[in-house]
Motif scaffolding. Sequence first.
Motif, mmCIF file in Angstrom:
data_model
loop_
_atom_site.group_PDB
_atom_site.id
_atom_site.type_symbol
_atom_site.label_atom_id
_atom_site.label_comp_id
_atom_site.label_asym_id
_atom_site.label_seq_id
_atom_site.Cartn_x
_atom_site.Cartn_y
_atom_site.Cartn_z
ATOM 1 N N ILE A 313 -24.983 -0.576 30.458
ATOM 2 C CA ILE A 313 -24.802 0.877 30.453
ATOM 3 C C ILE A 313 -24.188 1.368 29.146
ATOM 4 O O ILE A 313 -24.274 2.561 28.818
ATOM 5 C CB ILE A 313 -23.946 1.318 31.673
ATOM 6 N N GLY A 314 -23.608 0.469 28.378
ATOM 7 C CA GLY A 314 -23.020 0.898 27.116
ATOM 8 C C GLY A 314 -21.610 1.420 27.287
ATOM 9 O O GLY A 314 -21.322 2.568 26.961
ATOM 10 N N PHE A 315 -20.739 0.582 27.821
ATOM 11 C CA PHE A 315 -19.358 0.968 28.070
ATOM 12 C C PHE A 315 -18.469 0.042 27.262
ATOM 13 O O PHE A 315 -18.706 -1.154 27.205
ATOM 14 C CB PHE A 315 -19.052 0.839 29.565
ATOM 15 N N ASP A 316 -17.477 0.619 26.629
ATOM 16 C CA ASP A 316 -16.564 -0.181 25.833
ATOM 17 C C ASP A 316 -15.285 -0.381 26.628
ATOM 18 O O ASP A 316 -14.477 0.537 26.747
ATOM 19 C CB ASP A 316 -16.280 0.528 24.513
ATOM 20 N N PRO A 317 -15.066 -1.569 27.220
ATOM 21 C CA PRO A 317 -13.889 -1.750 28.070
ATOM 22 C C PRO A 317 -12.582 -1.652 27.287
ATOM 23 O O PRO A 317 -11.533 -1.381 27.858
ATOM 24 C CB PRO A 317 -14.075 -3.150 28.659
ATOM 25 N N ALA A 318 -12.649 -1.860 25.966
ATOM 26 C CA ALA A 318 -11.406 -1.820 25.188
ATOM 27 C C ALA A 318 -10.859 -0.397 25.104
ATOM 28 O O ALA A 318 -9.651 -0.183 25.175
ATOM 29 C CB ALA A 318 -11.652 -2.385 23.801
ATOM 30 N N THR A 319 -11.755 0.585 24.954
ATOM 31 C CA THR A 319 -11.290 1.969 24.865
ATOM 32 C C THR A 319 -11.486 2.727 26.166
ATOM 33 O O THR A 319 -11.034 3.861 26.301
ATOM 34 C CB THR A 319 -12.044 2.727 23.768
ATOM 35 N N GLY A 320 -12.182 2.114 27.135
ATOM 36 C CA GLY A 320 -12.415 2.797 28.403
ATOM 37 C C GLY A 320 -13.351 3.975 28.288
ATOM 38 O O GLY A 320 -13.274 4.908 29.083
ATOM 39 N N THR A 321 -14.218 3.954 27.299
ATOM 40 C CA THR A 321 -15.145 5.083 27.128
ATOM 41 C C THR A 321 -16.568 4.567 27.004
ATOM 42 O O THR A 321 -16.800 3.409 26.665
ATOM 43 C CB THR A 321 -14.812 5.881 25.861
ATOM 44 N N TYR A 322 -17.497 5.465 27.252
ATOM 45 C CA TYR A 322 -18.905 5.127 27.086
ATOM 46 C C TYR A 322 -19.283 5.262 25.623
ATOM 47 O O TYR A 322 -18.832 6.177 24.933
ATOM 48 C CB TYR A 322 -19.774 6.034 27.947
ATOM 49 N N ILE A 323 -20.127 4.342 25.160
ATOM 50 C CA ILE A 323 -20.556 4.374 23.773
ATOM 51 C C ILE A 323 -21.614 5.465 23.632
ATOM 52 O O ILE A 323 -22.573 5.518 24.414
ATOM 53 C CB ILE A 323 -21.126 2.997 23.369
ATOM 54 N N GLU A 324 -21.446 6.314 22.652
ATOM 55 C CA GLU A 324 -22.393 7.422 22.501
ATOM 56 C C GLU A 324 -23.707 6.930 21.927
ATOM 57 O O GLU A 324 -23.746 6.026 21.099
ATOM 58 C CB GLU A 324 -21.780 8.497 21.600
ATOM 59 N N ASN A 325 -24.780 7.569 22.379
ATOM 60 C CA ASN A 325 -26.141 7.267 21.925
ATOM 61 C C ASN A 325 -26.481 5.783 22.073
ATOM 62 O O ASN A 325 -27.138 5.195 21.228
ATOM 63 C CB ASN A 325 -26.346 7.684 20.462
#
Lengths: 473, 233
Positions: A313-325
């Motif tokens: 899905i494109g999620f960055d667990p380190a920042t807790g946010t979804y990666i854009e585009n």
Amino acid sequence: MKRLSERFLPRFILSTALFICFSLTTWASIHEGGDVVKGKQLFNANCASCHKITDEVLAAPGLKGIDQRWKGKDELLIKWIQNPKAAAATGDPYVKSLVEKYVATYGWMANQAVSAEEIGHILTYVKEGDGGSAPVAEENTCLTYEEMQAAAGQGKENDGLIWIIIIGVILAIIGVSAANISRSLKNAMNERDGKPIDESAGYWESAKAWMWRHKVFVSLTGLFIFCYLVVGLYGALMDIGVYEAYKPEQPIWFSHASHVCKYEIDCQYCHSAAAESKHAGIPSANVCMNCHKGIKEGPVSGKKEIAKIYEAIGFDPATGTYIENYEQKPIEWNKVHNLPDHVYFNHSQHVTVAGLDCKQCHGPVQTYSVGRQATVEEINAQDDVPGLIKLTKPTLTMGWCIECHNKAEVDLASSAYYEEMHNRFTSNELGQRFLRSYLEENLKKGDGAPVDSLKTILSVKQLGGWECGKCHY
Amino acid sequence: MSRTLYTIATILAVAVGLSACKTDPNSPGVEYMPDMYRSPALEAYVDYGTNDYMDFTQSMKDKAGFVPVQSRKPAPGTIPYVGAEMAPFVMPYPLKNTPDDYERAATEIKSPLLSTREHIEKGREVYTKMCLHCHGEAGHGDGLISTKGAIAGIPDYATKLKDLPEGKIFHSITYGKGLMGQHASLINKLQRWQVTEWVKCLQQGITDPKFDENGMLIKPAAAPAEATTAASR
């Protein structure tokens, strides 16, 4: 003079004491001196849904090092926690930088109803942690099917023996043939060279002679082997199109046991389409993320399997946010339950209209790790399903379907679906006439009495559940 | 001699044939009439080319040009056609998933539903399926996911979120809030409003709702003003 000192000394002592007290309170920061246990309780109740006391980002930045970052700004920090917007309005440069950095991503924190004293407890807990108290090892009551099989000592099906026998027989035949061939070659050479030929009976001939001598034993054994092979062949042929216990590998080692048994998540949370669609639906990755945004590590496979969701899905667990585009990737699940294309099956009809328990067809899913097609024995063995209809035919075969359609009873009175059908019938004259003749002629309960009202329980078969066109069209 | 060889060959062939049936766990087994299992028309959740066992023949794949298609969303702004009664509940939601719009939801988004028996009971049903494992049966944030320690700090409707306006509740279900994810793909707008109705009950600590003769929720005496506004809406 004396009078003066008498008058001023107490005041002096009092003011000094007050001064010392005051300075002590300012020197002691709110990051220490609180009650860690109370702080933990308060933290878990108020903060833990977004913050962690480590530097890990959950739904908001981690709080580790907050005592360094907010050094000397206790008043402001209390304000920032109690009312973030008011704190931002003070124009403090650090608060301003926080707002710029985080609010667009994580949003404003809600005003927290905690007093300054409670904030002291919380911040002490954040700074000191809970002393690394080890998590209590919980007894695993949610065993998977495989673990239960292993515990019962039934492990894998032992089909090794039959292969040893088959290979042994083949080797014996090869050995005998090779010996025969070598004898024939030797005899041929001897014939060419004019040497005496070995005239004694060959192995095959001796075997034949032996069999002839023991013909009763041999024929009985032969009959037994023949029957065994016929039965085996029959079983093999009957297995065609039967996929019971089919359990393909899946791209993610998803455990139904931990999701359904441990956390009792409703089947229809993930398979939400089952109530209103033909398909039960495979959850898309965003449904996984509803929990796994916060749960980044599993008890069995750690971060490895959950990382596959993030990858998809494109999620960055380190920042807790979804990666854009991010170009999202499909999770290529393998389909477990396959019906032929010429069979129509609709989940919503069975889940919403019939109100069947998922376990009636899918068995004890709470014990499965990755998805598996239940066998009819497993389904029958369940004791936690009210009104379980016990069947005999293998799952997902036509015999199984129509067996259930024969046994399952439909309570017309309590089903809005059939009430609606009935209303549609009775709303016009033709329908009424048709309905009356159908009720009079076709529907007779076991005692032969005609069925004349909706307050009757009928089997699915009596409602047309055995019509070919219901499932094949 | 040749008969012996034939025997060996036959036994070997049978052995190989038998071993092909069951050894690979990824093989579902033997299909009768495999072409009857494959729909030429596109079907949901049928694998069009990634699994060797659940596969179309290469010529069929080439003809159709199949690529693995999964997890596709409808085009943005798609309005499903689900009948006239559902029309108010299929229009796109006007607010975006931003902190500002979350605040706007408090005043701008109002429930189109009355607090009736039908909606509250439906809402409770959906809540049981969709929310209970985290938020708990009475909404105290004590679902099993919370009590078993997977996610901590789930707020209690009856205390911490007591005054959360219905617009914000709906907005949070639609887009998620904090650690909670969006649930718009799981439950439709009508169901979300029904859940909101049930959550409003839980906010007031009502776990066993009572209804008057018109099927309207009887609210506790503490908030009579709220009851009249809900009824007039």
